[in-house]
Design an enzyme around this catalytic site. Structure first.
Site, PDB file in Angstrom:
ATOM      1  N   LEU A  13       0.816  -1.222   0.000  1.00 20.42           N
ATOM      2  CA  LEU A  13       0.000   0.000   0.000  1.00 20.42           C
ATOM      3  C   LEU A  13       0.851   1.274   0.000  1.00 20.42           C
ATOM      4  O   LEU A  13       0.348   2.361   0.289  1.00 20.42           O
ATOM      5  CB  LEU A  13      -0.960   0.007   1.201  1.00 20.42           C
ATOM      6  CG  LEU A  13      -2.065  -1.056   1.165  1.00 20.42           C
ATOM      7  CD1 LEU A  13      -2.961  -0.956   2.395  1.00 20.42           C
ATOM      8  CD2 LEU A  13      -2.933  -0.929  -0.087  1.00 20.42           C
ATOM      9  N   ASP A  53       5.219   4.072  -6.947  1.00 22.34           N
ATOM     10  CA  ASP A  53       4.704   4.305  -5.582  1.00 22.34           C
ATOM     11  C   ASP A  53       4.903   5.763  -5.167  1.00 22.34           C
ATOM     12  O   ASP A  53       3.957   6.436  -4.740  1.00 22.34           O
ATOM     13  CB  ASP A  53       5.404   3.391  -4.571  1.00 22.34           C
ATOM     14  CG  ASP A  53       4.933   1.946  -4.667  1.00 22.34           C
ATOM     15  OD1 ASP A  53       4.307   1.605  -5.685  1.00 22.34           O
ATOM     16  OD2 ASP A  53       5.196   1.174  -3.737  1.00 22.34           O
TER      17      ASP A  53
END
Ligand code: MEV
Length: 329
Positions: free
Chosen positions: A122, A168
């Site tokens: 995440l 990311d």
């Protein structure tokens, strides 16, 4: 005092192939956040040190406190830069100072908190770096543009992830859906019709570096074969972008299933992820796949909004440690 936050992220399509130059789509997950708060500390004048030797040129680092209660870390910059290897939090601090041309920071404290699960795909590492960098630059009166923040966070990612694609740091910095091609393109994309994703956490900590390294080994063993697989994944990501920009997002379901099958071929799924993915599909999801590095971490399922609670419940029954329902818009 200065405060800054950055969201978590999920990769919708294209993880792993993105490291090899294929396109990928990622979106922020604002339900989870990393936050950094920088405050000043009283200045300490060391006794009898009118003439400072080179040895204490780093003395100021001892007066930069770094605290991350979530991981029980209470330390100072000096300690975090030494043994055994520089800590990523410390690297986030020193890279901002270097970018601003500041040789010694004033005494200060950086408090870091995060609700983003660690090593779960995440984007927690990137979000923490971005939050620290933004808060510190703002505290020093020299806020940096997103482009610089993302590039600095990428350098930290490289130091502790090996060969990341940069997706990311990009998505958590811009906090918008992005279509990304490594070293070439970062394009925010428009969502024609908002859609709902249920995220299911296997609870298995899975460092991205390991799966990325293994995929590279696989690729080296038979480049022509795996290049074809990367091409297929890249085509799915491009097609998914068209669907998101212009069509009924339900069309993303089968694309997620296809993408997951290719990730299984790349050996980055695991029984726990596959179990959650199957449970999501059986409970009404339109499609599901792992998201991020794989081998644990999180999976995602596309659902009609009204089915989200049932799918989330099915994921918990199938072993998910937690679920997050997020709207992509
Ligand atoms: C990690 O979130 C996504 C990967 O593709 C690695 C990367 O892009 O750096 C697995």
């Amino acid at each position: 005092m200065a405060t800054a936050s950055a969201p978590g992220k999920i990769i919708l399509f294209g993880e792993h192939a993105v490291v090899f130059g294929r396109p990928a789509l990622a979106v922020p997950v604002t339900q989870v956040q990393a936050t950094a708060v920088v405050t000043s500390l009283p200045r300490v004048v060391p006794k009898g040190t009118q003439k400072r030797s080179n040895l204490d040129a780093t003395h100021w680092q001892e007066h930069v406190r770094i605290e991350a209660p979530d991981i029980s870390l209470y330390s100072d910059l000096h300690s975090l830069l030494s043994n055994p290897a520089p800590h990523p939090l410390a690297l986030a601090v020193t890279s901002v100072l270097a970018a601003l041309g500041i040789e010694a920071a004033p005494p200060l404290s950086i408090q870091i908190t995060s609700t983003i699960p660690v090593a779960a795909g995440l984007g927690s590492g990137a979000a923490v770096s971005v939050a620290i960098m933004r808060a510190l630059a703002a505290f020093l009166g020299r806020p940096l543009p997103d482009r610089r923040i993302s590039a600095l966070a990428y350098n930290v990612e490289k130091l502790h992830h090996g060969t990341p694609s940069g997706i990311d740091n990009t998505v958590v910095t811009y906090a918008r859906p992005v279509y990304f091609i490594k070293d070439h393109l970062t394009e925010p994309f428009r969502v024609n019709r908002p859609f709902t994703i249920v995220i299911g956490d296997t609870g298995i900590s899975a460092p991205t570096k390991e799966s990325v390294t293994d995929v590279r080994l696989l690729w080296k063993s038979e480049p022509a074969r795996w290049e074809k697989v990367f091409d297929q994944i890249g085509q799915i990501a491009s097609r998914a972008r068209q669907v998101i920009e212009a069509e009924d997002p339900a069309g993303l379901g089968p694309l997620m299933d296809e993408n997951h099958a290719l990730l299984e071929l790349l050996s980055v799924s695991c029984p726990e992820l596959d179990r959650l993915i199957l449970a999501a599909r059986r409970s009404g999801a339109l499609g599901a796949k792992l998201s991020g590095g794989g081998r644990g971490g999180n999976m995602i399922a596309l659902v009609r909004k009204e089915h989200a609670p049932a799918v989330a419940e099915a994921l918990i029954s199938a072993g998910a440690k937690r679920t997050i329902v997020t709207q992509v818009e």
